[in-house]
Design an enzyme around this catalytic site. Structure first.
Site, PDB file in Angstrom:
ATOM      1  N   GLU A 191       4.618   9.479  13.937  1.00 20.92           N
ATOM      2  CA  GLU A 191       4.647   8.624  12.744  1.00 20.92           C
ATOM      3  C   GLU A 191       4.925   9.519  11.540  1.00 20.92           C
ATOM      4  O   GLU A 191       4.182  10.461  11.278  1.00 20.92           O
ATOM      5  CB  GLU A 191       3.296   7.904  12.578  1.00 20.92           C
ATOM      6  CG  GLU A 191       3.221   7.051  11.318  1.00 20.92           C
ATOM      7  CD  GLU A 191       1.869   6.328  11.141  1.00 20.92           C
ATOM      8  OE1 GLU A 191       1.157   6.093  12.139  1.00 20.92           O
ATOM      9  OE2 GLU A 191       1.529   6.011   9.994  1.00 20.92           O
ATOM     10  N   ASN A 215      -3.474  -1.741   7.473  1.00 14.31           N
ATOM     11  CA  ASN A 215      -4.758  -2.341   7.090  1.00 14.31           C
ATOM     12  C   ASN A 215      -4.487  -3.845   7.085  1.00 14.31           C
ATOM     13  O   ASN A 215      -4.237  -4.441   6.053  1.00 14.31           O
ATOM     14  CB  ASN A 215      -5.199  -1.851   5.714  1.00 14.31           C
ATOM     15  CG  ASN A 215      -5.397  -0.340   5.714  1.00 14.31           C
ATOM     16  OD1 ASN A 215      -6.005   0.215   6.628  1.00 14.31           O
ATOM     17  ND2 ASN A 215      -4.855   0.337   4.727  1.00 14.31           N
ATOM     18  N   ARG A 229     -12.070  17.475   9.741  1.00 18.04           N
ATOM     19  CA  ARG A 229     -11.278  16.255   9.886  1.00 18.04           C
ATOM     20  C   ARG A 229     -10.004  16.486  10.707  1.00 18.04           C
ATOM     21  O   ARG A 229      -9.557  15.605  11.437  1.00 18.04           O
ATOM     22  CB  ARG A 229     -10.918  15.723   8.495  1.00 18.04           C
ATOM     23  CG  ARG A 229      -9.886  14.639   8.524  1.00 18.04           C
ATOM     24  CD  ARG A 229      -9.736  13.985   7.180  1.00 18.04           C
ATOM     25  NE  ARG A 229      -8.540  13.164   7.151  1.00 18.04           N
ATOM     26  CZ  ARG A 229      -8.096  12.535   6.086  1.00 18.04           C
ATOM     27  NH1 ARG A 229      -8.747  12.619   4.944  1.00 18.04           N
ATOM     28  NH2 ARG A 229      -7.004  11.809   6.136  1.00 18.04           N
ATOM     29  N   GLU A 244       3.914   9.185  -0.680  1.00 13.99           N
ATOM     30  CA  GLU A 244       2.538   9.087  -1.157  1.00 13.99           C
ATOM     31  C   GLU A 244       2.031  10.416  -1.704  1.00 13.99           C
ATOM     32  O   GLU A 244       1.422  10.466  -2.758  1.00 13.99           O
ATOM     33  CB  GLU A 244       1.624   8.614  -0.006  1.00 13.99           C
ATOM     34  CG  GLU A 244       0.156   8.653  -0.372  1.00 13.99           C
ATOM     35  CD  GLU A 244      -0.780   8.199   0.750  1.00 13.99           C
ATOM     36  OE1 GLU A 244      -0.294   7.822   1.830  1.00 13.99           O
ATOM     37  OE2 GLU A 244      -2.002   8.231   0.525  1.00 13.99           O
ATOM     38  N   GLU A 272       0.864  -1.180   0.000  1.00 11.62           N
ATOM     39  CA  GLU A 272       0.000   0.000   0.000  1.00 11.62           C
ATOM     40  C   GLU A 272       0.902   1.231   0.000  1.00 11.62           C
ATOM     41  O   GLU A 272       1.793   1.373   0.839  1.00 11.62           O
ATOM     42  CB  GLU A 272      -0.895  -0.024   1.255  1.00 11.62           C
ATOM     43  CG  GLU A 272      -1.774   1.199   1.359  1.00 11.62           C
ATOM     44  CD  GLU A 272      -3.166   0.880   1.897  1.00 11.62           C
ATOM     45  OE1 GLU A 272      -3.493  -0.302   2.097  1.00 11.62           O
ATOM     46  OE2 GLU A 272      -3.919   1.847   2.097  1.00 11.62           O
ATOM     47  N   ARG A 273       0.688   2.091  -0.992  1.00 12.86           N
ATOM     48  CA  ARG A 273       1.479   3.318  -1.151  1.00 12.86           C
ATOM     49  C   ARG A 273       2.969   3.022  -1.348  1.00 12.86           C
ATOM     50  O   ARG A 273       3.824   3.795  -0.919  1.00 12.86           O
ATOM     51  CB  ARG A 273       1.294   4.267   0.039  1.00 12.86           C
ATOM     52  CG  ARG A 273      -0.143   4.527   0.425  1.00 12.86           C
ATOM     53  CD  ARG A 273      -0.963   5.051  -0.714  1.00 12.86           C
ATOM     54  NE  ARG A 273      -2.368   5.230  -0.366  1.00 12.86           N
ATOM     55  CZ  ARG A 273      -3.291   5.598  -1.259  1.00 12.86           C
ATOM     56  NH1 ARG A 273      -2.973   5.784  -2.520  1.00 12.86           N
ATOM     57  NH2 ARG A 273      -4.540   5.765  -0.894  1.00 12.86           N
ATOM     58  N   GLU A 306     -10.902   4.451   8.789  1.00 14.05           N
ATOM     59  CA  GLU A 306     -11.050   4.089   7.370  1.00 14.05           C
ATOM     60  C   GLU A 306     -11.604   2.672   7.193  1.00 14.05           C
ATOM     61  O   GLU A 306     -11.080   1.880   6.422  1.00 14.05           O
ATOM     62  CB  GLU A 306      -9.718   4.249   6.634  1.00 14.05           C
ATOM     63  CG  GLU A 306      -9.226   5.689   6.642  1.00 14.05           C
ATOM     64  CD  GLU A 306      -7.977   5.936   5.798  1.00 14.05           C
ATOM     65  OE1 GLU A 306      -7.146   5.021   5.676  1.00 14.05           O
ATOM     66  OE2 GLU A 306      -7.845   7.054   5.277  1.00 14.05           O
ATOM     67  N   ASP A 318      -3.047  14.257   7.031  1.00 14.59           N
ATOM     68  CA  ASP A 318      -2.519  13.006   6.475  1.00 14.59           C
ATOM     69  C   ASP A 318      -1.258  13.207   5.624  1.00 14.59           C
ATOM     70  O   ASP A 318      -1.352  13.162   4.389  1.00 14.59           O
ATOM     71  CB  ASP A 318      -3.606  12.316   5.635  1.00 14.59           C
ATOM     72  CG  ASP A 318      -3.229  10.891   5.271  1.00 14.59           C
ATOM     73  OD1 ASP A 318      -2.229  10.396   5.795  1.00 14.59           O
ATOM     74  OD2 ASP A 318      -3.947  10.277   4.463  1.00 14.59           O
ATOM     75  N   LYS A 368      -4.369  -0.217  13.779  1.00 20.33           N
ATOM     76  CA  LYS A 368      -5.218   0.808  13.166  1.00 20.33           C
ATOM     77  C   LYS A 368      -6.642   0.368  13.441  1.00 20.33           C
ATOM     78  O   LYS A 368      -7.104  -0.631  12.893  1.00 20.33           O
ATOM     79  CB  LYS A 368      -4.946   0.870  11.665  1.00 20.33           C
ATOM     80  CG  LYS A 368      -5.902   1.757  10.876  1.00 20.33           C
ATOM     81  CD  LYS A 368      -5.481   1.864   9.401  1.00 20.33           C
ATOM     82  CE  LYS A 368      -6.454   2.706   8.593  1.00 20.33           C
ATOM     83  NZ  LYS A 368      -6.010   2.875   7.188  1.00 20.33           N
TER      84      LYS A 368
HETATM   85  C1  GCU Z   1      -3.586   7.298   4.111  1.00 17.57           C
HETATM   86  C2  GCU Z   1      -3.297   6.359   2.975  1.00 17.57           C
HETATM   87  C3  GCU Z   1      -3.878   4.999   3.202  1.00 17.57           C
HETATM   88  C4  GCU Z   1      -3.431   4.478   4.575  1.00 17.57           C
HETATM   89  C5  GCU Z   1      -3.809   5.474   5.649  1.00 17.57           C
HETATM   90  C6  GCU Z   1      -3.282   5.112   7.023  1.00 17.57           C
HETATM   91  O1  GCU Z   1      -4.944   7.627   4.129  1.00 17.57           O
HETATM   92  O2  GCU Z   1      -3.783   6.906   1.768  1.00 17.57           O
HETATM   93  O3  GCU Z   1      -3.445   4.162   2.172  1.00 17.57           O
HETATM   94  O4  GCU Z   1      -4.002   3.251   4.845  1.00 17.57           O
HETATM   95  O5  GCU Z   1      -3.240   6.719   5.331  1.00 17.57           O
HETATM   96  O6  GCU Z   1      -2.298   5.719   7.424  1.00 17.57           O
HETATM   97  O7  GCU Z   1      -3.844   4.283   7.687  1.00 17.57           O
END
Ligand code: GCU
Length: 676
Positions: free
Chosen positions: A349, A173, A298, A355, A125-126, A254, A327, A250
């Site tokens: 962090e 995630n 936000r 990204e 991811e990213r 999201e 973010d 996490k």
């Molecule tokens: C950003 C990112 C996501 C990631 C999220 C996170 O939104 O675009 O891909 O999962 O950060 O830090 O949890």
């Protein structure tokens, strides 16, 4: 001058030097880690040939944790790992031409961690530098080859050389499968390779694992069966990996599951895991990256949700907070949680993977951004309460101190995609060890280690004098690196603008991006609020009042448009297009010049790079040249896209001494800005 430099694919990172002479090592002990230290000295020694160096594991009150004491003939440390760090420091001094005085070096943070957002199917991811170095694909994700082990060892060595001592092996995630017994066996194999270099292994865990993986009826953190499930899982992990670091979570963010799904709080969830880990010395890094559609702003949610829980967490829980309140944007003020949570451990962090900063196409040196963040004064405990001091244990007595960076590493031969992205991995490590380091020093070291012709090359080819190299390569390229982040802010989001990216991929411009039905806080108009009256997010006392989350004098300073720093202007204020800026121009004109200047800066970077061609091997030279061209194209798209889009609201001309746009707004709006 005709240097014929060896082609370099970048795989050796900042560790390219070979020894130029012999060294005698005195060390009464032997262990895997000490043997690595000795081998490194032998392989990369650049000091006087035949010199003696003593390695002494003996505690000293001045040395803390894995710190060390060093002079030209001796390295002393409390731990074997401290010796290894001392060796890397000594070699770095030799290779960068710094003298070695008697010095003690202690780490700023105790846990210095890379977070890999790697999925079990091998994607990242990213990630912009190829697939995962840890996971291959669902089918053979759990197999381990010799080739894997060599790569992990190289990875561990690179990390140890800059002080990193932890790695989270999977995406925040997180798949519940991560905790399956089959997967944990592979984690053990990785941990065994990383351990001799002092790297502890951590995992991201999915909060719903008890139900999804364990087949329980619930994952409620107060349920006895759930508590038992975690205890048993933790025991299993420690039976395989006795020095396992802990969990990263996490939760309720999201779409990820979390304690709130069961009417419980973040503290209930984190403490349940912390209790299971405590007997083994493990920690929980619980993320504060939360926001929902309901919140009016936000940027305020993490603070609103976590402040009431201050003091309610176990002492082996650390709240992991992104540097800014939204973010990882090109520029954000620091998150107001830093320094505010006084009875809870907090860790920063950072995002090393770019990204939101041009991914692996743009050259953006992030140390300046992190320095700006770490040195931001929160005023929480009086003047000088910088974010660094609020998190590294200088001000608050935290049981554990930590800092994490989202890694930019993948299977690409050069690890990071862009040769200059390696500098961000390097900078992160150096800052975790010493959070007061200056970006200038980091860039200087990295360039010397990464690009200076090696002693061997310099002997066999036409010699480059250090003074010539410094003048023609080091100084201009360093300058370019130090300017690169501000350039990116200028051509992407100047004056406090933020999150105006094209949807999903976060590479190109997209201030117009607002598909019907999408959550407003996932669309740029939510953040820029442009209309015919003006632009910017009103976070003043009469707006969302996000300013109130900052301690005085910052609250008033940000609230008053006259004292709000211009770099954060549109972060905190909605202002008319003709608002008079400090330099006397209108807001609209000032914005236009920022975009124009950003583009110009990148065009200058191209010239700087072309000029240093004689000093760089063709492989790396061509790659950077090619990426700079793409960066220019994208900077032009940013400038044209943003100016033409916002002009629809301002109704004002783009000042006539500015280069005219070369892209049509319509074309840009219809483009899908995937990278490359
Ligand atoms: C950003 C990112 C996501 C990631 C999220 C996170 O939104 O675009 O891909 O999962 O950060 O830090 O949890």
């Amino acid at each position: 001058m005709a240097l014929s430099l060896h082609a370099e694919n970048g795989h050796n990172l900042w560790l390219r030097s070979k020894s130029t002479g012999s060294v005698k090592i005195i060390c009464s002990k032997s262990s895997v880690t000490l043997n690595i230290a000795k081998q490194e000295l032998k392989n990369s020694w650049q000091g006087k040939s035949g010199a003696t160096i003593e390695l002494l594991v003996k505690s000293d009150p001045l040395i803390k944790g894995d710190g060390f004491k060093i002079n030209s003939g001796k390295i002393q440390a409390n731990t074997e790992l401290g010796i290894l760090y001392g060796v890397y420091e000594l070699l770095r001094h030799q290779q960068t031409g710094q003298s070695i005085n008697n010095e003690v070096s202690n780490p700023s943070y105790e846990r210095r961690i890379l977070d890999h957002w790697d999925n079990l199917n091998g994607t990242i991811e990213r990630g912009y530098a190829g697939l995962s170095i840890f996971w291959h694909n669902e089918k053979d994700s759990f197999t381990v080859t010799e080739k894997d082990k060599i790569l992990w060892q190289e990875y561990a060595r690179a990390n140890a050389s800059i002080g990193i001592n932890g790695a989270v092996l999977n995406n925040v995630n997180a798949s519940p499968q991560m905790l399956s017994s089959e997967c944990l066996k592979k984690v053990k194999a990785i941990a065994d390779v990383l351990r001799p270099f002092g790297i502890r292994t951590y995992l991201s865990v999915n909060f719903a694992s008890p139900a999804v993986l364990g087949g329980l009826k619930t994952s409620d953190p107060l349920d006895v069966e759930v508590i038992k499930w975690w205890e048993t899982k933790v025991k299993e992990i420690y039976s395989l990996i006795p020095d396992f670091g802990g969990f990263l979570v996490k939760a309720n963010s999201e779409g990820q599951p979390g304690p709130q799904d069961f009417g419980r709080t973040h503290a209930d969830g984190a403490n349940m895991m912390a209790d299971a880990l405590k007997p083994f010395g493990g920690i929980v890094m619980w993320r504060a990256f939360v926001y929902s559609q309901k919140e009016k702003d936000r940027a305020m949610q993490a603070y609103s949700e976590f402040m009431p829980l201050d003091g309610k967490f176990r002492n082996n829980v650390i709240i992991q907070v992104k540097n800014g309140p939204v973010d990882f944007q090109p520029r954000e003020p620091f998150s107001p949680l830093f320094g505010a949570m006084k009875k809870t451990s907090v860790m920063p962090e950072l995002q090393i993977t770019q990204e939101y900063l041009g991914q692996s196409i743009h050259m953006v040196f992030l140390a300046t951004m992190w320095e700006e963040f770490l040195q931001s004064d929160t005023y929480q405990e009086g003047i000088g309460s910088t974010v660094a001091r609020c998190t590294d244990g200088s001000i608050f007595q935290q049981k554990y101190t930590a800092i994490a960076g989202v890694a930019n590493i993948g299977l690409d031969t050069n690890w990071c995609g862009h040769p200059f992205a390696q500098a961000n991995w390097y900078a992160f490590g150096r800052l975790t060890w010493n959070d007061r380091l200056k970006s200038e020093q980091i860039a200087d070291e990295w360039l010397k280690l990464t690009f200076k012709p090696t002693a061997q090359e310099n002997k066999t080819e036409t010699t480059v004098l250090p003074i010539e190299w410094n003048h023609n390569f080091l100084i201009p390229v360093k300058q370019m690196m130090l300017e690169s982040r501000e350039a990116a802010v200028n051509y992407m989001m100047p004056l406090g603008l933020h999150h105006i990216f094209a949807g999903n991929n976060h590479y190109g411009p997209g201030p117009w991006y607002a598909p019907k039905g999408l959550r407003p806080d996932w669309t740029p108009p939510y953040y820029h609020q442009a209309d015919t009256n003006g632009i910017g997010f009103d976070r003043t006392q009469t707006g969302s009042n996000a300013v109130s989350q900052y301690r005085e004098p910052l609250n008033s300073k940000f609230n008053d448009v006259k004292t709000c720093p211009e770099i954060y202007l549109l972060w905190f204020h909605h202002l008319p297009w003709n608002y008079q800026m400090k330099r006397g121009r209108s807001l609209w004109a000032e914005m236009c010049y920022h975009y124009e200047n950003g583009l110009k800066q990148v065009r200058e970077f191209q010239k700087v790079w072309d000029k240093v061609q004689p000093y760089v091997d063709p492989e790396r030279f061509n790659l950077v040249q090619n990426k700079l061209r793409k960066q220019c194209i994208n900077a032009q798209e940013w400038k044209d896209g943003c100016l033409l889009y916002f002009q629809q609201f301002s109704g004002l001309p783009i000042p006539y001494d500015i280069e005219r746009p070369v892209n049509d707004l319509n074309d840009l709006e219809n483009r899908n800005f995937s990278k490359e």
